[in-house]
Design an enzyme around this catalytic site. Sequence first.
Site, PDB file in Angstrom:
ATOM      1  N   ASP A 223      -2.632  22.373  73.997  1.00  0.00           N
ATOM      2  CA  ASP A 223      -2.796  22.934  72.637  1.00  0.00           C
ATOM      3  C   ASP A 223      -4.262  23.309  72.437  1.00  0.00           C
ATOM      4  OD1 ASP A 223      -2.697  19.710  72.536  1.00  0.00           O
ATOM      5  OD2 ASP A 223      -4.347  20.473  71.322  1.00  0.00           O
ATOM      6  N   ASP A 225      -6.075  22.144  69.901  1.00  0.00           N
ATOM      7  CA  ASP A 225      -6.597  21.148  68.980  1.00  0.00           C
ATOM      8  C   ASP A 225      -6.568  21.711  67.542  1.00  0.00           C
ATOM      9  OD1 ASP A 225      -7.501  18.485  68.648  1.00  0.00           O
ATOM     10  OD2 ASP A 225      -9.535  19.191  68.365  1.00  0.00           O
TER      11      ASP A 225
HETATM   12  N1  LIG Z   1      -5.651  17.976  70.615  1.00  0.00           N
HETATM   13  C1  LIG Z   1      -5.634  16.800  71.240  1.00  0.00           C
HETATM   14  N2  LIG Z   1      -6.500  15.822  70.872  1.00  0.00           N
HETATM   15  C2  LIG Z   1      -6.510  14.631  71.526  1.00  0.00           C
HETATM   16  N3  LIG Z   1      -5.668  14.332  72.525  1.00  0.00           N
HETATM   17  C3  LIG Z   1      -4.790  15.266  72.893  1.00  0.00           C
HETATM   18  N4  LIG Z   1      -3.842  15.269  73.830  1.00  0.00           N
HETATM   19  C4  LIG Z   1      -3.220  16.453  73.808  1.00  0.00           C
HETATM   20  N5  LIG Z   1      -3.746  17.244  72.855  1.00  0.00           N
HETATM   21  C5  LIG Z   1      -4.727  16.529  72.274  1.00  0.00           C
END
Ligand SMILES: Nc1ncnc2[nH]cnc12
Length: 313
Positions: A223, A225
């Site tokens: 992703d 974030d």
């Molecule tokens: N955006 C994110 N922040 C922290 N850990 C994650 N693991 C997968 N995506 C994450």
Amino acid sequence: MATATTTDSSAFSDIRLGVIGGTGLYQLEGLEKVGEVQPQTPWGKPAAPIMIFRTPNGHRIAFLARHGLHHDYTPSEVPYAANIAALKSIGVQLIVAFSAVGSLQEEIKPGDFVLPSQIIDRTKGKRLDTFFGKGIVAHASFGEPFHKPLRELIYAHRDRVSSISVHTEKLAIAMEGLAFSTRAESNLYRSWGGDVINMTCIPESKLAREAEIAYQLVCMATDYDAWRESEEPVTVAEVMETMKTNAINAKHLLGSMLPALESKLYEAEDPQDVEFTSDLHGSMARSLQQPKEHIGDEPRQRLAHLYPTFFSH
Ligand SMILES: Nc1ncnc2[nH]cnc12
Ligand SMILES: CSC[C@H]1O[C@H](OP(=O)(O)O)[C@H](O)[C@@H]1O
């Protein structure tokens, strides 16, 4: 006492390679499972039974699901010290650790893999991050938190996952969780040069260093974030959806580098003679702060679990 089940009496001998699976990666498929063991350590039991597999070349390797088989432990609760100590106790000298991460950079797309070379620790002191203390003091060298030769070996095998990009020499942010970051935090990490973010590489990498185990994190971006204004911030559903293809690519990458790892790790008859990890052998004895004679019985026994010969000469 260890809980062990096996169909093969030699299952637990000469295990040198360990794999840790994170979110969305709870087992190793495609290899023959020959047993499992959940050893008790001075830091408790690992999150799950360690599964032992036989490779096509006949070597035994270990796999551990970091959060437990059914994702039972939060990133703050994972028994990291027990996980690492248990892997060490069965002979593991090198760990390839997989982790689902958020991307903090446009060019790292969900589905891409990232091999970080550095970490900024944003965990909040809730986690046990050392085997030392309580009567024994040692300062591990952690300027390079990952094992460069291992990182280079993994990167050299990136062709097997040619449908995605593999980025190397990147900066990982380790955050506390459980909730994901706010947009402001996500932007702060970007301003620090952060490339990916996860919740587990501290203390896992630090404990592996103390255990004198070569360790490299393989990040699988799931992703963007929370920093991208054009998108909704990350959700678990998004992470798990991307992990379906990431898990397949993880298996391909591991399969392609396995023979090279085996030739580095298993050719020497005596595990102590493995050249690839020799930079770490004895490193904690050199990091000890105190004269040995001032270390009491309890810390000696505790640390003997990790370094059986530490106090014997
Ligand atoms: N955006 C994110 N922040 C922290 N850990 C994650 N693991 C997968 N995506 C994450
Ligand atoms: C469910 S997304 C957050 C979760 O995913 C990562 O886990 P892991 O590193 O074990 O793959 C991240 O670190 C968080 O723990």
